[in-house]
Design a protein around this motif. Structure first.
Motif, PDB file in Angstrom:
ATOM      1  N   SER A 151       0.650  20.847  34.665  1.00  0.00           N
ATOM      2  CA  SER A 151      -0.853  20.857  35.570  1.00  0.00           C
ATOM      3  C   SER A 151      -0.843  19.599  36.027  1.00  0.00           C
ATOM      4  O   SER A 151      -1.783  19.156  36.224  1.00  0.00           O
ATOM      5  CB  SER A 151      -1.956  21.663  34.060  1.00  0.00           C
ATOM      6  OG  SER A 151      -2.037  20.552  33.153  1.00  0.00           O
ATOM      7  N   HIS A 174       1.996  24.789  40.317  1.00  0.00           N
ATOM      8  CA  HIS A 174       1.080  24.405  39.063  1.00  0.00           C
ATOM      9  C   HIS A 174       0.332  26.137  39.438  1.00  0.00           C
ATOM     10  O   HIS A 174      -0.800  25.649  40.716  1.00  0.00           O
ATOM     11  CB  HIS A 174      -0.254  23.199  39.594  1.00  0.00           C
ATOM     12  CG  HIS A 174      -1.183  22.887  39.068  1.00  0.00           C
ATOM     13  ND1 HIS A 174      -2.073  22.282  38.681  1.00  0.00           N
ATOM     14  CD2 HIS A 174      -1.062  23.972  36.917  1.00  0.00           C
ATOM     15  CE1 HIS A 174      -2.961  23.010  37.863  1.00  0.00           C
ATOM     16  NE2 HIS A 174      -2.328  23.482  36.921  1.00  0.00           N
ATOM     17  N   ASN A 221      -2.699  15.165  37.743  1.00  0.00           N
ATOM     18  CA  ASN A 221      -3.053  16.563  37.789  1.00  0.00           C
ATOM     19  C   ASN A 221      -3.955  16.325  39.120  1.00  0.00           C
ATOM     20  O   ASN A 221      -4.067  17.804  38.983  1.00  0.00           O
ATOM     21  CB  ASN A 221      -5.187  16.268  37.241  1.00  0.00           C
ATOM     22  CG  ASN A 221      -4.683  15.889  35.638  1.00  0.00           C
ATOM     23  OD1 ASN A 221      -3.835  16.303  35.545  1.00  0.00           O
ATOM     24  ND2 ASN A 221      -5.814  15.183  35.001  1.00  0.00           N
ATOM     25  N   ASN A 225      -7.033  19.586  39.837  1.00  0.00           N
ATOM     26  CA  ASN A 225      -7.795  19.348  38.668  1.00  0.00           C
ATOM     27  C   ASN A 225      -8.033  17.928  38.851  1.00  0.00           C
ATOM     28  O   ASN A 225      -8.967  17.559  38.054  1.00  0.00           O
ATOM     29  CB  ASN A 225      -6.487  18.749  36.950  1.00  0.00           C
ATOM     30  CG  ASN A 225      -6.893  20.714  37.241  1.00  0.00           C
ATOM     31  OD1 ASN A 225      -7.915  21.244  37.188  1.00  0.00           O
ATOM     32  ND2 ASN A 225      -5.685  21.227  36.356  1.00  0.00           N
TER      33      ASN A 225
END
Length: 829
Positions: A151, A174, A221, A225
């Motif tokens: 992630s 991801h 990220n 994210n």
């Protein structure tokens, strides 16, 4: 290599919650899968989260598990067993867990040679991942792709642990949690990844897995994210600054703001506060003031630290920012480190502001004097600021950022879309004024491209030519891989110039209830799209579909019923029925029901094939419309069922007739001619208002047939339905012959009612539930006739109308109808 990749089998490395759910979704779409984890004798103490231990052992023997100590693949087996306990359900059919093949690194590494794709999904530890890569690398097939479901770890660094031969076939993939339901998949390349490998993975993720793909840069990220968690941190900081409670913030930042209904803090609880903290740590550990001007805002909030210390990790521990006690929802209080009564709502004045057009909405919020309005402007400003500053480093273009936030965080619009809709330069000036005044999260100015050049001239980052790419200094068009040829209305972004489905093609007929139209690519197929709220079926829709059947028979080869958005249909429009009932009584209701029944038969026996393209809910009359079509094409996430019992009624537009007919057809095709055996499950489904929780389960219930098509990607639904309709027509479609069929009769009714008596007397169902279920039994068994009596569909539909009209005048049913209309929830009385 081509963009087409034949995936015969996939291996998932790591049987943690995420790895097991990825394996489950592969099974949902009929991809054979191996789920690997440590051998049990290498992990004597198993953690709660499977797949979180470092890999060990380099053996590759193919010995079968066994022995007194239990199977060596126990970790993977337990993870597979645990899938049935997870909510929402990772599997479309719970029994399909048995199709996931458990494996372990000690015995089964040689099986990797059979796999075309290997997805690593172990815990977020660089050393564990790279150690595993060294272990499995000798067994990766020469053509296979290896992808990491990290992630936020560096894909480039991970790839450096691989042999030179594998690096060109390595990338990041991801998935978002839960993998079955979340639309977004981010793909991340390393400098060594061959471009065609990404094209192949994107094609597989789109066509087979039903996902929507963005390509992210290899930064901490990635896109969703990075922007999303920065937004959560900014929201916490701004909420503290303006003194707002968590439940007020969630009320403001949920559906009112065009975001996920769970808002900010409830979403964090669902994700898991430990997961949120991990993503924050990735930002803290891999960025600094030089690489990211927002770095100072990445500190772990005091409230999050406290909740982690208390072990309150959110939904998984039944306590986080919120805690449910009985029917009450309590809110965490940082000062007391305990929970206090929740349920506070936002000031409705801001709710009204948020309904205004974008330009007026942002102007009102920026000029608001109350803390809630100032808070809303602050988090929107922070989002615009962050996205603009980081666009060049995290994504190729603005479209990928906006779509990542839509698909990964449930936003109706991405930050650039809202900014552009509200007036690009005006909003930019407001944001820069706040930066200059020290009100923003950091002092970094907006990039110069915001104010000067092509973006300013175009009025935003999205244009019909493409979306802005700072790195390329121009507007970049969407990737045009062959897989997107089946997406007739590919999901775009505001400003890209794409014609919406409601205006596309050639309109044949249109009114407030329905649009009949065609597309140039399938000019011989008429499309019917319902236009009512929730695509409810009222008199106008009935009339429109009858017209569609007539036009299709006269001028076209086939008819497809498709809605451009969810749901397919929630069924009959009860609110439209009530005025007629009040004026003309039950006769008006019987007339309306008979018209719906005649519509269903009209479609079933149409001289051209009728295909229902289902996405989302197909309930009540929507289900009846679907089952009376010649063929159904359903998105995987389709929820089909006869739910009239919830408002105290029985299916009245042919649904029970369909159940009786299908039971007779199934019995005729079996060596066991006992009709009751074939009626039991569909009767139970109708009597309990059971809705299939996926297209796969709807097929098991009987609302979809084996010949029907299940489509993974929602945007391919129309194309597949059009092709199915054209194929049926091209194969010389003829409607089924009308024929009589046997029913179970009064003895079948007696048998079913005997079991209902036990449920009623045991307190499992109410007296009114018993009455409704008895009416359903009467219809599906054919009424007061001998077992084996041959009946027609029209005969059974008359029984349906009688039962429906008898119930609608019942006081208990009227209570249920009014309860549903006022609260949206079933009333049990």
């Amino acid at each position: 290599m081509t963009t087409r990749m034949l995936v015969r089998k996939v291996a998932v490395l790591g049987a943690g919650v995420m790895g097991a759910q990825i394996a489950a979704h592969l099974v949902n779409v009929k991809v054979p899968v191996l789920l690997f984890d440590l051998a049990a004798d290498m992990a004597p103490t198993l953690p709660a989260a499977r797949g979180s231990l470092p890999p060990g052992g380099a053996g590759c023997a193919l010995g079968r598990p066994g022995g007194g100590a239990g199977p060596k693949s126990a970790i993977a087996l337990r993870a597979i067993d645990n899938l049935g306990k997870l909510k929402p359900a990772p599997l479309g059919l719970a029994d399909d867990a048995a199709l996931i093949q458990p494996a372990n690194y000690a015995e089964h590494l040689a099986l990797l040679q059979e796999c075309d794709l290997v997805i690593e999904a172990i815990a977020e530890r660089m050393d564990w991942k790279t150690a595993l890569y060294r272990q499995v690398a000798p067994f990766i097939a020469p053509h296979a792709i290896l992808a990491s479901n990290t992630s936020g770890l560096s894909i480039t660094t991970l790839g450096e642990a691989l042999p030179e031969a594998i690096r060109p076939r390595f990338c990041g993939i991801h998935f978002f949690n839960p993998p079955r339901y979340m639309q977004l998949v981010e793909l991340i390349a390393t400098p060594a990844t061959r471009p065609e490998v990404l094209d192949q993975i994107e094609t597989f993720a789109t066509r087979t897995l039903g996902k929507s793909v963005v390509r992210a840069r290899d930064t901490p990220n990635f896109i969703a994210n990075r922007v999303g968690v920065a937004g959560i941190l900014a929201t916490i900081q701004e909420a503290e600054k303006f003194g707002l409670a968590y439940d007020v913030v969630d009320d403001l930042t949920g559906k009112r703001l065009g975001r996920a209904s769970s808002g900010t803090f409830r979403t964090a609880d669902v994700v898991g506060l430990d997961t949120v903290a991990h993503v924050i740590r990735t930002l803290q550990d891999n960025l600094d003031e030089q690489s990211d001007p927002f770095h100072a805002s990445y500190g772990t909030p005091a409230v999050l630290k406290t909740l982690l210390e208390l072990g309150n990790l959110g939904q998984k521990t039944q306590a986080g920012f919120y805690k449910k006690v009985g029917r009450d929802i309590l809110r965490f209080d940082l000062a007391s480190r305990g929970y206090v009564p929740g349920g506070q709502k936002a000031d409705e004045v801001y709710g009204r502001m948020l309904k205004k057009p974008a330009a007026e909405r942002l102007r009102l919020l920026r000029n608001a004097e109350g803390p809630q309005g100032r808070f809303l402007w602050a988090i929107l400003r922070d989002g615009f600021h962050y996205a603009a500053v980081h666009l060049q480093t995290i994504a190729d273009n603005a479209r990928d950022v906006d779509q990542a936030m839509r698909w990964g965080f449930g936003m109706r619009q991405g930050p650039f879309e809202l900014w552009q809709e509200a007036g690009w330069l005006q909003v930019a000036r407001w944001v820069q004024e706040d930066i200059d005044a020290g009100r923003a999260l950091c002092s970094a100015p907006l990039p110069q491209w915001v104010f000067d050049g092509p973006v300013a001239q175009a009025g935003g980052v999205h244009t019909p030519e493409g979306s802005w790419s700072p790195a390329q200094g121009g507007f970049v068009p969407r990737r045009d891989l062959p897989v997107y040829g089946r997406q007739v209305f590919r999901e775009g972004v505001l400003g890209d110039g794409q014609v919406p489905f409601g205006q596309a093609g050639a309109t044949v007929f249109e009114d407030d209830s329905i649009r009949l139209w065609t597309l140039p690519s399938h000019a011989g197929v008429l499309i019917a799209s319902i236009r009512t709220k929730m695509h409810a079926i009222g008199p106008g829709v009935v009339e429109g579909l009858v017209r569609a059947a007539e036009l299709a028979e006269r001028d076209y080869q086939a008819l497809v019923v498709w809605q451009g958005d969810e749901p397919f249909s929630v069924g009959a429009d009860l609110q439209a029925m009530l005025p007629a009932f009040a004026v003309a009584g039950v006769d008006a209701i019987e007339g309306a029901e008979q018209e719906m029944q005649q519509l269903m038969l009209r479609l079933r026996y149409a001289a051209v094939p009728v295909v229902s393209a289902i996405r989302g809910m197909a309930l009540g009359g929507g289900c009846e419309l679907a089952v009376h079509s010649a063929r159904r094409v359903a998105a995987l996430e389709s929820y089909i069922g006869l739910v009239e019992v919830g408002v105290g009624l029985v299916p009245g537009a042919g649904g029970l007739t369909y159940i009786a007919r299908r039971a007779a057809e199934n019995a005729a095709a079996s060596t066991d001619r006992d009709l009751l055996k074939f009626l039991a499950e569909p009767f139970k489904a109708a009597a309990m208002a059971t809705v299939g929780t996926s297209a796969l389960e709807s097929r098991r219930i009987g609302y979809l047939l084996d010949s029907d098509v299940v489509v993974a990607h929602k945007d391919e639904l129309l194309s597949v339905a059009l092709n199915e309709a054209a194929a049926l027509a091209g194969a010389g479609w003829r409607p089924p012959m009308k024929r009589l069929f046997p029913v179970a009769g009064r003895s079948g009714i007696a048998t079913i009612e005997g079991s209902l008596v036990n449920l009623r007397d045991g307190g499992f169902i109410s007296a009114h539930d018993f009455h409704i279920a008895s009416q359903i039994a009467t219809v599906v068994c054919g009424g007061d006739v001998d077992a084996g009596t041959l009946v027609s569909e029209e005969y059974l539909m008359a029984l349906e109308r009688k039962a429906f009209c008898g119930l609608i005048v019942h006081p208990r049913t009227q209570e249920r109808i009014m309860g549903m209309l006022s609260t949206g929830k079933p009333l049990r009385n």
